[in-house]
Design a protein around this motif. Structure first.
Motif, short mmCIF file in Angstrom:
data_model
loop_
_atom_site.label_atom_id
_atom_site.label_comp_id
_atom_site.label_asym_id
_atom_site.label_seq_id
_atom_site.Cartn_x
_atom_site.Cartn_y
_atom_site.Cartn_z
N ILE A 1 0.83 -1.20 0.00
CA ILE A 1 0.00 0.00 0.00
C ILE A 1 0.87 1.25 0.00
N LEU A 2 1.90 1.27 0.84
CA LEU A 2 2.73 2.47 0.98
C LEU A 2 3.39 2.89 -0.33
N GLY B 1 4.06 8.30 1.24
CA GLY B 1 4.65 7.12 1.86
C GLY B 1 6.17 7.16 1.83
N LYS B 2 6.73 8.19 1.19
CA LYS B 2 8.19 8.28 1.03
C LYS B 2 8.82 9.14 2.13
N TYR C 1 10.91 4.57 0.62
CA TYR C 1 9.61 4.42 1.28
C TYR C 1 9.78 4.11 2.76
N GLN C 2 8.85 4.69 3.55
CA GLN C 2 8.89 4.48 5.00
C GLN C 2 8.32 3.10 5.34
N THR C 3 8.57 2.66 6.55
CA THR C 3 8.04 1.36 7.00
C THR C 3 6.66 1.49 7.62
N ALA C 4 6.29 2.69 8.03
CA ALA C 4 4.97 2.92 8.63
C ALA C 4 4.59 4.39 8.43
N VAL C 5 3.33 4.62 8.05
CA VAL C 5 2.83 5.98 7.82
C VAL C 5 1.46 6.10 8.46
N GLY C 6 1.20 7.25 9.10
CA GLY C 6 -0.11 7.48 9.73
C GLY C 6 -1.25 7.35 8.71
N ARG C 7 -2.28 6.69 9.15
CA ARG C 7 -3.43 6.44 8.27
C ARG C 7 -3.99 7.73 7.70
#
Length: 673
Positions: A496-497, A503-504, A510-516
């Motif tokens: 998804i990211l 998401g970058k 790309y990050q490993t986790a992003v706020g919804r």
């Protein structure tokens, strides 16, 4: 403020339940005596005991209720007794008021509890007194709210709409023919000063907690059925309402309500399966029907049932990922500020029970009715929409949510507004790559096929090929988007990211986790056509945190930021105390062929405002507007309205943030004003 209101000030007692003449009658009888300290103490002569008594707050309400029993229901004072001794083993307690039976002069017929100003406390006391004395009728009141009960057996207290007059039998009250006009006149929410949420809390205490059923599902079925019953009578004034116990046995009543539910399910398909049955036992169902039968769910904009659904869904499933319902006055502010038109399309990508779409629909419907010269009445929502309104709601209003329960509630409200059709879809907005899996599912298409067909008309890429399959559901061309996306929990799936610019990292990786909520910002912009406008509720930190600067720059690069409105810290209580704001923006558009709705500028003014009135207390309970006498003020529908500064409530309150923004928008010559 009258003298009685001064006595009751800062107590839980009110006198709004009594007539002006009853209040004046008691006030005329007040005398003052000096106590040992020289203070003037109010006294009155008790209507039953015929002796002077100190007029304390609870005594004032009790004397007024004696007047009410005598004047409104024809009960003689000689049939009444105060401080009646109720025996519990070796212990004796004193009941506030009893009315004795006409035939058996020492048998208690009606028991009245006034000294406990909170319903839960008063009801427990009242039930124990009725059980101890065998009284068939119980009344609780604090001078504002009131409840009537019929004691069928020690564990079964049925909520009844009123008590019989002196010459009436209880069966006459229970079995009278009941039309929609009768319901409007005797609506429990207006006459007993309660909300549907209050009644649901009572049913939970009395019945549902121990009924062994899914409370959400069973109450949803009953509200769904009652909405259908009211709508049928709204379209046939001579029809008697069927959602009512007219002396049926409990088994007969359940059979009747199941048949009514089946008809509703045939009319409004895609909310419940065809095989759905009411799971409540006949006795539990009978209690629930008694509680709900005198409640009018329909009004001018469905806000009565909307509040109940908000409570039920929050209780059963919402809040797990920060999915908190937006208070409806916050929604109305956003709708007024974005000013949707009949020709424009609108979508909510995290719709919950569909507050934004439903309130947008009513806003546009009111515009159309004004142009057509139609005067809306209290039951307008029960009537078939006129062709212009029907065309708008069935083709221009859309909603998406991934919570299945919320989607079913949203579909219920939209099916009513759309006269049997709706564009509410059960999809994960962020994971658009997998929409095609849903749309190949026959069961999903059976329910959502019409809405899916309609939303595809707004896709930017009109035809699907093997090459663009992953992106065909990414970009849309809606005029307006309003949403309160969930803002708790991170998205961690790389699949998804990698579909999102946000998401970058700044490095491009790309990050490993992003706020919804961050991904929702980008996704929501994908849904708007150039010149389209949006309102999104976000955590306040997104506007303040230095670490979120890239997010603010991303929005500013793609949109003109029109305004930011900060909500009060109590706005989302009791679900969360997170401070939030709503951002309003318009997507840049320089295309002269498209009307150059929002030509790109480097420098422009932005509207900023902060909500000053909390609208809720620290516990999350709504704060209502009071009248000159300190009582809850009522709007033209007879409903209480919240004290806020977001907009002017039907001319009853001062102009607020919405009106200030409209003035700003006109000055700036924004395209939608």
């Amino acid at each position: 403020m009258s003298f009685l209101q001064q006595i009751l000030k800062d107590t839980n007692y009110k006198i709004s339940q009594f007539s002006e003449e009853q209040i004046k009658t008691l006030e005329r009888e007040i005398i003052f005596k000096q106590d040992k300290k020289g203070n003037n103490v109010p006294y009155t002569t008790c209507l039953v005991r015929r002796k002077e008594i100190v007029l304390k707050p609870e005594e004032a309400v009790r004397q007024l209720y004696l007047l009410k029993l005598h004047q409104d229901y024809d009960y003689a004072y000689e049939r009444m007794e105060l401080e009646y001794a109720v025996t519990f083993g070796r212990e004796k307690k004193r009941a506030d008021i009893v009315v004795f039976d006409k035939v058996d002069s020492r048998a208690v017929y009606i028991m009245v509890e006034i000294k406990k100003p909170k319903l839960k406390d008063g009801k427990e006391q009242l039930h124990s007194y009725c059980n101890a004395t065998g009284a068939p009728i119980g009344i609780w009141s604090n001078g504002e709210s009131i409840s009537y009960y019929h004691r069928k057996d020690p564990n079964y207290f049925e909520d009844i709409p009123a008590i019989p007059k002196s010459g009436q039998k209880l069966s006459e009250i229970l079995n009278e023919p009941w039309t929609l006009e009768d319901l409007i006149k005797k609506d429990k929410l207006v006459n007993e000063k309660k909300s549907l949420k209050d009644l649901i809390l009572e049913m939970e205490d009395e019945v549902l907690a121990n009924a062994g059923v899914d409370v959400f599902e069973e109450l949803f079925k009953l509200i769904f059925t009652k909405l259908f019953d009211e709508m049928e009578s709204g379209r046939n004034k001579n029809r008697y309402l069927e959602f009512r116990n007219n002396g049926d046995t409990e088994t007969e009543l359940k059979e009747k309500i199941q048949k009514l539910f089946n008809r509703a399910n045939d009319k409004w398909q895609g909310v419940f399966s065809k095989e759905t049955r009411i799971q409540l036992s006949p006795s539990h169902l009978s209690i629930c029907i008694a509680s709900l039968e005198k409640v009018k769910l329909f009004n001018s904009n469905l806000d009565v049932v909307d509040e109940a659904f908000e409570y039920l869904i929050n209780k059963s499933s919402k809040g797990e990922k920060g999915q908190y319902f937006t208070p409806r006055y916050g929604i109305d502010m956003c709708v007024r500020m974005l000013n949707p038109k009949e020709s424009e399309s609108m979508i909510d990508t995290a719709s919950g029970s569909c507050g934004f779409p439903v309130h947008t629909f009513f806003y546009v419907k009111n515009q159309i009715h004004k142009e057509e010269g139609i005067v809306d009445d209290e039951m307008m929502t029960t009537k078939p929409p006129i062709p212009r309104v029907l065309d708008y709601v069935q083709n221009n209003v859309f909603a998406i949510d991934f919570d299945e329960k919320a989607v079913r509630v949203a579909r219920c409200l939209n099916l009513i507004a759309g006269d049997g059709q709706t564009n509410v879809l059960h999809l994960n907005t962020l994971d658009y790559e997998r929409w095609n899996e849903k749309t190949k599912d026959e069961d999903w298409i059976d329910t959502y096929g019409t809405g899916w067909k309609n939303i595809r008309r707004y896709r930017k890429i009109k035809s699907e090929t093997k090459e663009n399959q992953s992106y065909v559901n990414r970009d849309f061309e809606f005029d307006i988007l309003m949403a309160n996306p969930p803002f708790a929990g991170d998205i961690k799936e790389s699949r998804i990211l990698t579909k999102y610019e946000l998401g970058k990292k700044p490095s491009g990786k790309y990050q490993t986790a992003v706020g919804r909520d961050i991904l929702f910002i980008e996704r929501n912009l994908d849904f708007l056509k150039p010149g389209g406008r949006l309102a999104i509720v976000l955590p306040q930190g997104r506007f303040n945190n230095s670490s979120d600067k890239a997010i603010r720059e991303y929005i500013a690069e793609r949109c003109r930021i029109l305004g930011v409105v900060g909500f009060h810290g109590n706005f989302f209580k009791p679900h969360t105390g997170t401070k939030t704001s709503v951002i309003l923006a318009q997507k840049w558009n320089d295309d002269p062929q498209a009307g150059a709705l929002c030509p790109k500028k480097e420098d422009y003014p932005i509207f900023f405002a902060t909500m000053q009135s909390p609208s809720k207390d620290n516990s999350g309970d709504k704060i209502y507007v009071k009248d000159a006498y300190g009582q809850d003020a009522l709007d033209k529908h007879g409903h209480k309205y919240v004290h806020h500064d977001l907009f002017n409530h039907d001319g009853l309150t001062q102009d607020g943030i919405a009106e200030a923004f409209i003035e700003f928008a006109k000055k700036e010559q924004l395209s939608f004003f």
